[in-house]
Scaffold this motif. Structure first.
Motif, mmCIF file in Angstrom:
data_model
loop_
_atom_site.group_PDB
_atom_site.id
_atom_site.type_symbol
_atom_site.label_atom_id
_atom_site.label_comp_id
_atom_site.label_asym_id
_atom_site.label_seq_id
_atom_site.Cartn_x
_atom_site.Cartn_y
_atom_site.Cartn_z
ATOM 1 N N CYS A 105 38.482 31.038 27.726
ATOM 2 C CA CYS A 105 37.229 30.945 28.482
ATOM 3 C C CYS A 105 36.033 30.917 27.534
ATOM 4 O O CYS A 105 35.971 31.677 26.563
ATOM 5 N N CYS A 161 39.179 32.444 37.835
ATOM 6 C CA CYS A 161 38.209 33.545 37.796
ATOM 7 C C CYS A 161 36.913 33.059 38.446
ATOM 8 O O CYS A 161 36.233 32.180 37.895
ATOM 9 N N CYS A 212 30.268 37.694 29.569
ATOM 10 C CA CYS A 212 30.968 38.726 30.322
ATOM 11 C C CYS A 212 30.907 40.059 29.588
ATOM 12 O O CYS A 212 30.624 41.095 30.194
HETATM 13 S S1 SF4 Z 1 35.734 35.771 30.119
HETATM 14 FE FE1 SF4 Z 1 34.707 36.410 32.022
HETATM 15 S S2 SF4 Z 1 34.354 34.504 33.176
HETATM 16 FE FE2 SF4 Z 1 35.895 34.087 31.616
HETATM 17 S S3 SF4 Z 1 37.829 34.409 32.661
HETATM 18 FE FE3 SF4 Z 1 37.335 36.343 31.609
HETATM 19 S S4 SF4 Z 1 36.247 37.550 33.152
HETATM 20 FE FE4 SF4 Z 1 36.286 35.431 33.887
#
Ligand code: SF4
Length: 262
Positions: free
Chosen positions: A247, A22, A253
């Motif tokens: 994450c 990502c 996010c």
């Molecule tokens: S939480 Fe946000 S930064 Fe992390 S993988 Fe998902 S979209 Fe990407």
């Protein structure tokens, strides 16, 4: 928007992996440098890596299980600082559990190979190089030299074993290490050896030129996209179950309206 922070000085396998899973994760971790809190698993992994580093800095005959065990409390003192202890909520019970688990890992490791017989070119070996104009950095757990003069990349894994049909992703970091070794040392490693020390199992694969070239090219392409997104001031978020699950930036996010996948 434009970033006030510079791009990182080099692309490492873990940064590449962040970007490929990502791009927004790369932005948060490697451009904005938002600290990711320690976890029990990363803390344990760091303790184990520190012990192996000390073990292999000794001359061959001194690399004994007793020596490794003697390093547990020293490694704890180095890795488990106040901030880490707070972030992982370490108390007497979890500290004791961590010690037990590290001790078991050392015991299993000594059934996997005889460290007194290992000849290596370096431990925690930093390779800084530039490939096709892209600055790259790899830190290898260990680079062994066999009797035949061939090189083996050794990577310690303290997490779970990959599933039975392990894929190219399992070797992705090591394949990039192989590209860095070839470019910097002028010799392509022959073998990659992943030591799943918590399970006492090793997975080995022969290095092949097409895979190494593909991995190197993927890194170069990624860096070009990274510089483009950086100059545009935005790294797109590409949420998915596999990317978002572990994450550390879910909160950021969600606050920014990204549809995080839980
Ligand atoms: S939480 Fe946000 S930064 Fe992390 S993988 Fe998902 S979209 Fe990407």
């Amino acid at each position: 928007m434009s970033f006030s922070q510079p791009l990182p000085l080099a692309l490492s396998p873990s940064r590449l992996s962040d970007f490929q899973s990502c791009p927004r994760r790369f932005q948060h971790a490697s451009v904005e440098r938002i600290a990711q809190p320690a976890t029990y698993a990363t803390a344990k992994g760091n303790v184990v890596h520190h012990i192996f580093e000390q073990l292999f800095l000794q001359e061959g005959p001194l690399r004994t299980l007793e020596f490794a065990r003697s390093q547990i409390s020293l490694a704890e003192a180095k890795v488990l600082n106040e901030q880490v202890c707070e972030e992982i909520g370490l108390n007497d019970t979890t500290r004791e559990k961590l010690r037990r688990e590290v001790d078991t890992i050392l015991d299993r490791y000594f059934h996997m190979e005889d460290p007194t017989k290992v000849v290596h070119e370096g431990v925690e070996l930093r390779i800084n190089t530039t490939i096709d104009g892209v600055p790259m950095l790899g830190i290898l757990d260990r680079l062994d030299r066999g009797d035949d003069g061939e090189l083996t990349i050794v990577d310690y894994k303290t997490g779970s074993l990959p599933n039975r049909n392990y894929d190219t992703q399992t070797f992705a970091n090591a394949d990039l290490y192989a590209a860095l070794c070839e470019h910097e040392l002028g010799q392509q490693p022959k073998t990659i050896r992943l030591l799943y020390v918590a399970h006492g199992e090793a997975i080995e694969r022969t290095v092949t030129t097409p895979v190494v070239v593909a991995r190197r090219n993927a890194a170069v392409t990624a860096w070009n996209r990274i510089t483009t997104y950086y100059n545009e001031g935005d790294f797109p978020a590409t949420p998915s179950k596999s990317a978002c699950r572990f994450c550390a930036f879910k909160q950021q996010c969600s606050a920014n309206g990204v549809a995080v996948v839980h």
